[in-house]
Design a protein around this motif. Structure first.
Motif, short mmCIF file in Angstrom:
data_model
loop_
_atom_site.label_atom_id
_atom_site.label_comp_id
_atom_site.label_asym_id
_atom_site.label_seq_id
_atom_site.Cartn_x
_atom_site.Cartn_y
_atom_site.Cartn_z
N ALA A 235 -1.71 -17.27 14.88
CA ALA A 235 -1.58 -16.02 15.62
C ALA A 235 -0.66 -15.05 14.87
N ALA A 236 0.40 -15.58 14.29
CA ALA A 236 1.30 -14.73 13.50
C ALA A 236 0.57 -14.18 12.28
N TYR A 237 -0.29 -15.01 11.68
CA TYR A 237 -1.09 -14.57 10.54
C TYR A 237 -1.98 -13.39 10.94
N ARG A 238 -2.68 -13.52 12.06
CA ARG A 238 -3.58 -12.45 12.54
C ARG A 238 -2.82 -11.15 12.74
N ASP A 239 -1.69 -11.18 13.43
CA ASP A 239 -0.94 -9.97 13.70
C ASP A 239 -0.37 -9.35 12.43
N ASN A 240 0.05 -10.22 11.52
CA ASN A 240 0.64 -9.72 10.28
C ASN A 240 -0.39 -8.99 9.43
N ILE A 241 -1.54 -9.63 9.21
CA ILE A 241 -2.51 -9.02 8.29
C ILE A 241 -3.23 -7.83 8.91
N LEU A 242 -3.39 -7.80 10.23
CA LEU A 242 -4.09 -6.69 10.87
C LEU A 242 -3.20 -5.49 11.11
N PHE A 243 -1.90 -5.69 11.26
CA PHE A 243 -1.02 -4.59 11.65
C PHE A 243 0.11 -4.36 10.64
N LYS A 244 0.89 -5.40 10.35
CA LYS A 244 2.05 -5.21 9.48
C LYS A 244 1.65 -4.86 8.07
N GLN A 245 0.60 -5.52 7.53
CA GLN A 245 0.20 -5.31 6.15
C GLN A 245 -0.69 -4.09 5.97
N THR A 246 -0.97 -3.36 7.03
CA THR A 246 -1.82 -2.16 6.93
C THR A 246 -1.01 -0.92 7.26
N GLY A 247 -1.05 -0.49 8.53
CA GLY A 247 -0.37 0.74 8.91
C GLY A 247 1.13 0.68 8.73
N GLU A 248 1.75 -0.42 9.15
CA GLU A 248 3.21 -0.50 9.03
C GLU A 248 3.65 -0.52 7.57
N ARG A 249 2.92 -1.25 6.74
CA ARG A 249 3.29 -1.31 5.32
C ARG A 249 3.19 0.06 4.67
N TYR A 250 2.21 0.86 5.07
CA TYR A 250 2.04 2.18 4.49
C TYR A 250 3.09 3.16 5.03
N ALA A 251 3.26 3.19 6.35
CA ALA A 251 4.11 4.21 6.97
C ALA A 251 5.58 3.86 6.94
N ASP A 252 5.91 2.57 6.95
CA ASP A 252 7.32 2.16 7.04
C ASP A 252 7.55 0.97 6.12
N ALA A 253 7.32 1.19 4.83
CA ALA A 253 7.42 0.10 3.85
C ALA A 253 8.83 -0.47 3.83
N TRP A 254 8.91 -1.79 3.63
CA TRP A 254 10.20 -2.47 3.63
C TRP A 254 10.65 -2.91 2.24
N HIS A 255 9.82 -2.68 1.22
CA HIS A 255 10.24 -2.95 -0.15
C HIS A 255 9.49 -2.02 -1.09
N HIS A 256 9.90 -2.02 -2.37
CA HIS A 256 9.37 -1.10 -3.38
C HIS A 256 9.50 0.35 -2.94
N VAL A 257 10.60 0.68 -2.28
CA VAL A 257 10.80 2.04 -1.79
C VAL A 257 11.20 2.95 -2.97
N LYS A 258 10.43 4.02 -3.15
CA LYS A 258 10.64 4.94 -4.26
C LYS A 258 10.57 6.38 -3.76
N PRO A 259 11.14 7.35 -4.52
CA PRO A 259 11.08 8.75 -4.10
C PRO A 259 9.67 9.31 -4.22
N TRP A 260 9.46 10.48 -3.64
CA TRP A 260 8.11 11.07 -3.58
C TRP A 260 7.56 11.39 -4.97
N TYR A 261 8.45 11.67 -5.92
CA TYR A 261 8.00 12.06 -7.26
C TYR A 261 7.81 10.86 -8.18
#
Length: 566
Positions: A235-261
């Motif tokens: 169940a944790a796998y399902r929630d992670n790959i469907l939600f955390k690794q998609t929209g959350e990873r794009y909008a609120d990334a938790w690593h590889h954070v870099k400036p806009w340029y």
């Protein structure tokens, strides 16, 4: 049927990109993880949900792991098989770019486009790397190919739908397979001006249905299985790959954070080399083509710009994310390539860059051989002494420049990049593999413990499990470190004479309770010093069997007699 000359170019590209197959192991960070996923599929027969060391792996969908598992199965070797999906995807991408360039601009331009893509630094790098990005780039390029065949050479609904099918497969590879759809605004605009075939609502609806249908072929069964399972990790796998690794990873990334340029300033100058050198001439030429509404240039160029904007808007950025832009860049510059090659100043610019590379490599090689302290420390940290290789690369650059002269500087730079990649895939692999792969370290471990001894690795790294010669356990990839060590101590207490711990020496704070006089120093691997510690050294450590889960890595059990696997 493609022209015979194209087949020769693809054969040369296959040989060029395939040099070095079988000469190295998977290297961190990503390669050992995917190789471990693939091996685990082959060992367990569990293909639908990827696992890593016995634990569901939610970061990526399974397409790339399926491709690597198939390649390893066909070749019978991890070393031969793990790089094949990237190689085949690179050749497929090259063929698509050449074919579309031929249909749009003619055979000569198609040849130049193929050579331009093949010479691009990031394309050469990722074709030789077992990361997921080369395969997703192939699917994205096939999606763009189908879209452009329909828009510029159509209408051709079959190619449009095939492109949408490829986008769906791209989503199941890394989630961003939809990127060709970013060309839709330019398509609609150009269609209204009569410069492209119209996109009907029916075709758009059918295309989106194909994309969603392909994605659903895997997502729906996965969601059903994980939702009706009693295993909370699924169940944790399902929630992670469907939600955390998609929209959350794009909008609120938790690593590889870099400036806009980050991309235009820190990635494009090396990733797009040598093509990036032509931008001073490309930008005004693109502007003139845009004023003439040249759809053959505007559509891939619009897609390229919007892909860069799309990735720049996310706080999480990696240089490899820009790989799908390279085929679009080549398609956008394809009709301009013959004119660019006749620009003397562009060749002089290429010559200047090559002279810079040659001077840096030659100076670094000579100074390193003479023992410059900073370079000596760098070599000791990485466990590599590349001075002769670097010196020859620098000397080769200067010799190429002297032979070709500055008036052919761009060709000399492309030739030097070919020499660089050939030496990287042979000499470089031989130099770096002992330092990047823990194969020798894991052999030293099993020689000290015996093949039937069990090994625990808190906060594990995949490359160690991939190279293991004995059974290994881990305690959950996302489990807090303190809980992992508590569970490890409890597990070691159960059989202290038969169980060991492999741990980096900088974790000495978590091992304050252990008798480190019993620890065996294994030396340095990937910049880390490692200890091998017997179970009896943890007698004073308080363990907690309920602190964390316990996973046995299935791939590490192959050499263990069946009677001792539990």
């Amino acid at each position: 049927m493609p022209p015979l000359s194209w087949l020769w170019l693809l054969a040369i590209a296959a040989g060029f990109l395939g040099v070095g197959l079988g000469l190295r192991d998977p290297w961190p960070a990503d390669e050992p993880r995917f190789a471990l996923n693939a091996l685990e599929m082959l060992h367990t027969g569990q293909f639908w949900i990827p696992h890593r060391a016995g634990e569901p792996y939610p970061d990526k969908p399974p397409i790339f792991m399926w491709a690597m598992a198939g390649a390893i199965h066909l070749t019978g070797s991890v070393r031969l098989g793990f790089l094949l999906p990237s190689l085949v995807a690179a050749l497929g991408t090259l063929a698509l770019v050449m074919d579309l360039s031929n249909r749009l601009h003619g055979r000569r331009v198609a040849w130049l486009a193929g050579l331009a893509l093949l010479s691009s630094f990031q394309f050469g790098l990722q074709a030789r790397t077992a990361q997921i990005d080369m395969l997703v780039t192939f699917f994205i390029t096939l999606g763009a190919y189908g879209l452009l065949r329909h828009a510029l050479l159509g209408p051709d609904r079959r190619w449009w739908l095939l492109g949408c099918l490829a986008m769906g497969l791209g989503i199941l590879t890394k989630g961003v397979g939809f990127l060709p759809l970013l060309m839709l605004p330019a398509w609609v605009l150009l269609a209204r001006r009569g410069q492209a075939a119209p996109l009907t609502w029916r075709d758009l609806g059918l295309g989106l249905a194909v994309i969603l249908g392909v994605v659903a072929l895997w997502v729906v069964p996965m969601a059903v299985v994980t939702s009706f399972s009693d295993d909370p990790s699924l169940a944790a796998y399902r929630d992670n790959i469907l939600f955390k690794q998609t929209g959350e990873r794009y909008a609120d990334a938790w690593h590889h954070v870099k400036p806009w340029y980050y991309y235009p300033v820190e990635v494009m100058p090396w990733a797009w080399l040598p093509l990036v050198l032509a931008l001073p001439w490309l930008v005004p030429a693109w502007w003139r083509r845009a004023r003439r509404l040249d759809a053959r240039v505007m559509m891939p160029l619009a897609g390229l710009l919007l892909v860069v904007v799309f990735f720049s808007l996310s706080p999480g950025k990696r240089g490899v994310y820009l790989l799908p832009t390279l085929p679009l860049l080549v398609l956008a510059m394809a009709p301009l390539l013959p004119g660019l090659l006749s620009r003397p100043r562009l060749h002089w610019l290429g010559a200047a860059v090559l002279a810079l590379f040659g001077s840096v490599f030659l100076a670094a090689g000579i100074l390193g051989a003479l023992g410059l302290p900073a370079l000596a420390r760098l070599a000791a940290y990485h466990g590599v002494t590349p001075w002769a290789w670097w010196s020859l690369l620098g000397l080769g650059a200067l010799l190429l420049l002297a032979w070709c002269r500055p008036r052919h500087g761009l060709l000399a730079l492309a030739g030097w990049l070919a020499v660089f990649w050939l030496s990287w895939s042979t000499w470089g692999y031989q130099l770096m593999d002992p330092a990047r792969s823990p194969r020798d370290l894991m052999q030293a471990v099993v020689s000290r413990t015996g093949p039937s001894a069990w090994l625990a690795m808190p906060d594990f790294d995949e490359e160690f499990l991939l190279q293991a010669r004995q059974p290994m356990v881990q305690f959950g990839y996302h489990t807090p470190d303190e809980a992992q060590f508590q569970r490890a101590f409890a597990w070691l207490h159960e059989a202290p004479d038969e169980r060991w711990m492999l741990v980096p020496q900088h974790r000495d704070g978590a091992l304050a309770c252990a008798d480190l006089a019993l620890a065996r120093d294994l030396g340095v691997q990937n910049g880390e010093a490692w200890w091998l510690i017997p179970g009896r050294a943890f007698a004073a450590c308080a363990g907690d069997a309920a602190a964390a889960p316990l996973y046995t890595a299935p791939t590490t059990l192959a050499a263990l007699p069946a009677t001792r696997r539990n």
